[in-house]
Motif scaffolding. Structure first.
Motif, mmCIF file in Angstrom:
data_model
loop_
_atom_site.group_PDB
_atom_site.id
_atom_site.type_symbol
_atom_site.label_atom_id
_atom_site.label_comp_id
_atom_site.label_asym_id
_atom_site.label_seq_id
_atom_site.Cartn_x
_atom_site.Cartn_y
_atom_site.Cartn_z
ATOM 1 N N UNK A 57 0.830 -1.206 0.000
ATOM 2 C CA UNK A 57 0.000 0.000 0.000
ATOM 3 C C UNK A 57 0.867 1.261 0.000
ATOM 4 N N UNK A 58 1.957 1.243 0.764
ATOM 5 C CA UNK A 58 2.842 2.409 0.817
ATOM 6 C C UNK A 58 3.521 2.643 -0.531
ATOM 7 N N UNK A 59 3.922 1.549 -1.178
ATOM 8 C CA UNK A 59 4.548 1.676 -2.498
ATOM 9 C C UNK A 59 3.530 2.217 -3.504
ATOM 10 N N UNK A 60 2.293 1.717 -3.444
ATOM 11 C CA UNK A 60 1.255 2.215 -4.347
ATOM 12 C C UNK A 60 1.025 3.716 -4.127
ATOM 13 N N UNK A 61 0.950 4.137 -2.875
ATOM 14 C CA UNK A 61 0.737 5.558 -2.584
ATOM 15 C C UNK A 61 1.882 6.405 -3.133
ATOM 16 N N UNK A 62 3.100 5.873 -3.067
ATOM 17 C CA UNK A 62 4.248 6.592 -3.625
ATOM 18 C C UNK A 62 4.116 6.714 -5.140
ATOM 19 N N UNK A 63 3.686 5.645 -5.794
ATOM 20 C CA UNK A 63 3.450 5.707 -7.240
ATOM 21 C C UNK A 63 2.410 6.780 -7.575
ATOM 22 N N UNK A 64 1.319 6.812 -6.811
ATOM 23 C CA UNK A 64 0.267 7.800 -7.057
ATOM 24 C C UNK A 64 0.809 9.225 -6.915
ATOM 25 N N UNK A 65 1.689 9.430 -5.936
ATOM 26 C CA UNK A 65 2.321 10.744 -5.771
ATOM 27 C C UNK A 65 3.138 11.110 -7.001
ATOM 28 N N UNK A 66 3.898 10.148 -7.520
ATOM 29 C CA UNK A 66 4.745 10.407 -8.685
ATOM 30 C C UNK A 66 3.905 10.763 -9.909
ATOM 31 N N UNK A 67 2.788 10.062 -10.090
ATOM 32 C CA UNK A 67 1.882 10.392 -11.198
ATOM 33 C C UNK A 67 1.306 11.789 -10.994
ATOM 34 N N UNK A 68 1.000 12.128 -9.743
ATOM 35 C CA UNK A 68 0.505 13.469 -9.435
ATOM 36 C C UNK A 68 1.505 14.557 -9.787
ATOM 37 N N UNK A 69 2.787 14.204 -9.808
ATOM 38 C CA UNK A 69 3.832 15.168 -10.170
ATOM 39 C C UNK A 69 4.122 15.161 -11.672
ATOM 40 N N UNK A 70 3.371 14.361 -12.439
ATOM 41 C CA UNK A 70 3.504 14.402 -13.894
ATOM 42 C C UNK A 70 4.142 13.198 -14.547
ATOM 43 N N UNK A 71 4.584 12.201 -13.757
ATOM 44 C CA UNK A 71 5.141 10.996 -14.365
ATOM 45 C C UNK A 71 4.020 10.155 -14.990
ATOM 46 N N UNK A 72 4.385 9.377 -15.988
ATOM 47 C CA UNK A 72 3.496 8.354 -16.541
ATOM 48 C C UNK A 72 3.957 7.026 -15.966
#
Length: 228
Positions: free
Chosen positions: A183-198
């Motif tokens: 869950x923590x790794x998923x939340x980190x991914x979501x943050x990265x997408x929020x910053x513009x990553x695909x």
């Protein structure tokens, strides 16, 4: 306005076997826009990993066209492909793939050294900044064997971000983690997408996949759902 970052156009992949050609992908077409967070799901042997290998340039299509981050991958030499991948794609693996004889900080610096993307004097500071983003700065000088699985995955994410690639590809990134750490790794991914990553994530975890805005379902070398 977003633009396609990934375009697969009628991609066929065949492997030569003792029994003749084995077709793994059957004319797959896929478009992923900049800033999307996409799950790729399917049973073992469905062709999803082969499709992802087309996107990262790890493998080449037998037929069809693969365009990622503005480059047509079909015509790149192996050296060109390695340079292109180092600058444009961050790959995150299920089993982390950290080099065991380098400490965490050195593992994150390595892609910058390989691609010569930042001045040498700036690389350590950038690596520490990335480790801080994934809450790993205090583990920077430890060897991978001395940290937990969740910490290894966060270090691997920092390494994938080292050259600031537009695309992150995660192959079963939570498959070797307990549910809380996943869950923590998923939340980190979501943050990265929020910053513009695909971010494109291959996963067997249906619960994780259902949390993503888009799910691409692959079966028998074809896309069944998730492609507009």
């Amino acid at each position: 306005m977003t633009h396609p970052l990934i375009q697969l156009d009628q991609v066929i992949k065949e492997y030569e076997t003792g029994a003749g050609p084995l077709r793994v992908l059957h004319g797959v077409s896929l478009t992923v826009q900049e800033g999307e967070f996409v799950a790729v799901v399917g049973p073992s042997g469905s062709g999803k990993s082969t499709m992802i290998n087309m996107v990262t340039g790890i493998d080449r299509p037998t037929e069809g066209v693969v365009t990622v981050a503005g480059a047509c991958l079909n015509g790149l030499s192996e050296n060109q492909m390695a340079r292109w991948r180092g600058r444009n794609v961050g790959v995150i693996f299920q089993f982390f793939q950290l080099l065991p004889t380098l400490n965490v900080l050195e593992n994150v610096i390595l892609p910058m050294d390989f691609c010569n993307t930042y001045p040498p004097r700036e690389r350590k500071e950038r690596a520490l900044h990335l480790l801080a983003q994934v809450e790993m700065a205090d583990q920077a000088h430890k060897l991978p064997g001395a940290i937990s699985g969740g910490q290894k995955q966060r270090a691997a994410i920092a390494r994938a971000l080292a050259n600031d690639p537009p695309l992150l590809v995660a192959d079963e990134p939570t498959g070797n983690l307990d549910s809380k750490t996943a869950d923590r790794v998923f939340d980190l991914f979501a943050e990265l997408v929020g910053r513009g990553k695909t971010l494109v994530m291959v996963t067997h975890d249906r619960e994780i996949a259902q949390r993503l805005p888009r799910v691409v379902q692959v079966q028998d070398g074809c896309i069944l759902a998730g492609q507009p």
